[in-house]
Design a protein around this motif. Structure first.
Motif: not given
Length: 175
Positions: A160-175
């Motif tokens: 989802g988007q970050r509250k402050g600046d609306g940047a799309m946030e992601v979780v980057l993880e090792l598979v």
């Protein structure tokens, strides 16, 4: 068009940011960041993991003898008196060590160019920290997991988007 994102930073800041994100990803297994930073971090992390997979078995086991200080039951060094001086007593111990072949040594140095040193806190009360060898972790833990996989060692999940600046946030993880 450029082959990389500038991320609104100077080259030194961008390099430091990406190095720290790759280090955090490989040390912890996952990170939360913006989508554009995650895409750049992913490129570097996948290359390091591929390098680890290629060179994971490229070593030889060598037997060496080493002098190790003799310790008592409390873990303190045993000292005996010689010529009026207290001298630590050493025992010779035979150990087996992994000796990198030249290509693995080169791969290790390439990884160390990218990764920052990582330390973990052992005892919070005494503020003792332990240095973690992240390159060894790549060779010994991460690379064997992905031997039968041709790329795609990381996964990006949008949260989802970050509250402050609306940047799309992601979780980057090792598979």
């Amino acid at each position: 068009m450029a082959g990389y994102r500038k991320l609104s930073r100077t080259s030194a800041q961008r390099k430091a940011l990406l190095r720290s994100q790759v280090t955090a990803l490989l040390a912890n297994g996952k990170i939360v960041t913006t989508e554009s930073k995650a895409r750049e971090t992913r490129k570097i992390a996948e290359k390091l993991i591929a390098l680890g997979i290629r060179e994971k078995d490229n070593y030889e086991i060598v037997k060496v003898t080493a002098k190790v200080a003799r310790k008592d039951k409390d873990g303190k060094r045993v000292k005996e008196e010689k010529d009026g001086k207290k001298v630590t007593v050493y025992d010779e111990v035979e150990k087996e060590i992994k000796k990198d072949l030249p290509s693995r040594l080169h791969a290790r140095r390439q990884m160390m160019k990218v990764l920052y040193p990582v330390s973990t806190q052992i005892d919070p009360k005494k503020k003792k920290t332990k240095e973690v060898d992240l390159v060894a972790k790549i060779f010994d833990e991460i690379a064997p997991k992905y031997t039968n996989r041709n790329g795609g060692y990381t996964r990006m999940v949008k949260i989802g988007q970050r509250k402050g600046d609306g940047a799309m946030e992601v979780v980057l993880e090792l598979v």
